[in-house]
Design a protein around this motif. Structure first.
Motif, short mmCIF file in Angstrom:
data_model
loop_
_atom_site.label_atom_id
_atom_site.label_comp_id
_atom_site.label_asym_id
_atom_site.label_seq_id
_atom_site.Cartn_x
_atom_site.Cartn_y
_atom_site.Cartn_z
N GLY A 10 0.82 -1.21 0.00
CA GLY A 10 0.00 0.00 0.00
C GLY A 10 0.85 1.25 0.00
N ARG A 11 1.91 1.25 0.79
CA ARG A 11 2.80 2.41 0.82
C ARG A 11 3.55 2.56 -0.49
NH1 ARG A 11 6.50 2.91 6.02
NH2 ARG A 11 4.38 3.12 6.84
N VAL A 12 3.97 1.43 -1.07
CA VAL A 12 4.67 1.49 -2.36
C VAL A 12 3.75 2.07 -3.43
CG1 VAL A 12 5.68 0.10 -4.20
CG2 VAL A 12 6.22 -0.42 -1.81
N ALA A 13 2.49 1.63 -3.45
CA ALA A 13 1.54 2.15 -4.43
C ALA A 13 1.28 3.63 -4.23
CB ALA A 13 0.22 1.37 -4.34
N GLY A 221 -7.79 0.26 -10.15
CA GLY A 221 -6.94 0.89 -9.15
C GLY A 221 -7.74 1.60 -8.08
N ALA A 222 -8.82 2.28 -8.49
CA ALA A 222 -9.67 2.96 -7.52
C ALA A 222 -10.36 1.96 -6.59
CB ALA A 222 -10.72 3.80 -8.25
N LEU A 223 -10.78 0.81 -7.13
CA LEU A 223 -11.41 -0.23 -6.31
C LEU A 223 -10.42 -0.80 -5.30
CD1 LEU A 223 -13.63 -2.26 -5.56
CD2 LEU A 223 -12.88 -3.65 -7.51
N ARG A 227 -10.84 -0.67 -1.23
CA ARG A 227 -10.85 -1.84 -0.36
C ARG A 227 -9.69 -1.81 0.63
NH1 ARG A 227 -14.51 -3.05 1.25
NH2 ARG A 227 -13.26 -4.54 2.38
N ALA A 228 -8.56 -1.24 0.26
CA ALA A 228 -7.44 -1.16 1.20
C ALA A 228 -7.75 -0.21 2.35
CB ALA A 228 -6.19 -0.69 0.45
N ARG A 229 -8.55 0.82 2.09
CA ARG A 229 -8.89 1.78 3.13
C ARG A 229 -10.05 1.32 4.01
NH1 ARG A 229 -6.65 5.78 5.13
NH2 ARG A 229 -8.44 7.16 4.99
N ASP A 230 -10.86 0.39 3.52
CA ASP A 230 -12.05 -0.06 4.24
C ASP A 230 -11.73 -1.36 4.97
OD1 ASP A 230 -14.54 -0.64 5.22
OD2 ASP A 230 -15.58 -0.42 3.31
#
Length: 389
Positions: A10-13, A221-223, A227-230
């Protein structure tokens, strides 16, 4: 010995997105200077000339002089503000991650206003430019119009969600909006990278290849970011599923039939059609595989429901693409190949928008159901104890 630490993807992205946005901002802001004043510096032109060749860039710029001159002021506003959005987006992302609420709200208002003005400039260009005069032809004009509508509607729904107290839905809509905006820098990256894979093709041909998958890539990418934030396992009021096994089987069957028609149509298009088909199928298959795996591993909670809704939309994307291709060919005055490319290019992005709308309805319906149940329980009179008790 210390165990190797897991890679924080997540941080890399996040770092990669911020780097692309910050790097693209000066390119966007100076992209149209040469049209207003010949010889003016343009960072994007300079980079592409050295990454590919000056001839590759010069040929593409020569075809844009006429269409851009008719809407040059509007296009300059669009490109300069588009560069500003590339800088405002990371600020919004980082302020949300670090929970800087006041900064997030102030920048959010500036971001939304900038989106509206920038897209108004793009709209003026589209109105004043015939589809056949657009870069790479009518298919690209249709893609640009679809992205414009999706961007404006996404930011508008994001504002409504924030005002109505749905921060989770606000986050989804704003991420989708920024995903649509990210098509601009990603397209420039493909202008520089794809000539190494397909040497000898013009920028117009490279552009036709890129639009085959940009919509699906940014929506996916938005999805993934949503999902990573939820982290919620459940959402209050959301029970059961809107995608039972029969529905999932039906959308798979419909999607497979439409996809077979698309493949057959492209295979009859010789070498150019096979390139476009590969540019569409490879990202589509990768996106489908990730969604299917994540839905299966998510268990039976909220995460699975959201993955399934988007998976069903992805299955129906070829159906929408096939229908749009037939519509453009019959009523849009486009030839069969152009109509097919236009339909395929907008299918995944359009259905991703629809899936986000269905997810929003799912959450809003659950909230309304819970509110009504709470109201009934409060109004229900308490029974008086019996004399025997």
């Amino acid at each position: 010995m210390h165990r190797p630490r897991k890679v924080a993807w997540g941080r890399v992205a996040t770092i990669a997105v911020v780097a692309v946005c910050v790097g693209y901002a000066p390119i966007a802001m100076t992209e149209l200077w040469p049209y207003a004043r010949p010889g003016a510096p343009a960072f994007g032109e300079w980079v592409l000339s050295r990454a590919v060749s000056p001839h590759y860039v010069a040929d593409a710029l020569a075809t844009r002089i006429g269409p851009y001159e008719r809407s040059l002021a509007a296009m300059i506003v669009h490109s300069v503000l588009g560069g500003a959005l590339m800088l405002l987006g990371p600020v919004q992302l980082l302020s949300a991650v670090r929970r800087r609420v006041r900064l997030h709200r102030v920048v959010g208002v500036v971001f939304a206003l900038t989106v509206y003005v920038s897209m108004a400039g793009a709209g003026i260009y589209l109105v004043r430019t015939a589809p056949g005069d657009a870069f790479s032809g009518a298919a690209f004009w249709i893609v640009l119009a679809t992205i414009l509508v999706g961007t404006v509607m996404s930011v508008t729904y994001g504002i409504f969600a924030a005002v109505k107290g749905f921060p989770d839905l606000h986050q989804r809509w704003m991420l989708l909006c920024y995903g649509f905006l990210m098509t601009a820098p990603l397209l420039r990256l493909e202008w520089g990278a794809l000539p190494w894979i397909f040497p000898g093709l013009s920028m117009e041909d490279i552009n036709r290849i890129a639009i085959m998958h940009l919509g699906s890539v940014v929506a996916f990418g938005a999805l993934v970011a949503s999902r990573a934030r939820d982290k919620r396992a459940t959402v209050r009021g959301v029970t059961g599923t809107w995608v039972p096994v029969p529905v999932l089987a039906a959308v798979h069957l419909a999607g497979a039939l439409a996809l077979a028609w698309i493949v057959r149509s492209y295979l009859g298009w010789e070498a150019g059609g096979r390139r476009l088909l590969a540019a569409y199928l490879v990202p589509y298959a990768a996106t489908y595989a990730v969604m299917a795996v994540r839905a299966r591993r998510a268990g039976r909670g909220w995460a699975r429901e959201e993955w399934l809704l988007h998976l069903a939309a992805l299955c129906l994307a070829p159906v929408v693409s096939a229908g749009a291709a037939l519509f453009f060919a019959r009523y849009g005055g486009l030839d069969r190949h152009t109509a097919l490319s236009a339909g395929v290019a907008i299918g995944c992005g359009t259905l991703a928008f629809a899936a986000t709308a269905v997810v929003s309805l799912r959450v809003m319906f659950g909230r309304e159901l819970t509110r009504r149940q709470d109201t009934v329980s409060v109004r229900r009179p308490r029974r008086a104890p019996s004399p025997a008790a």
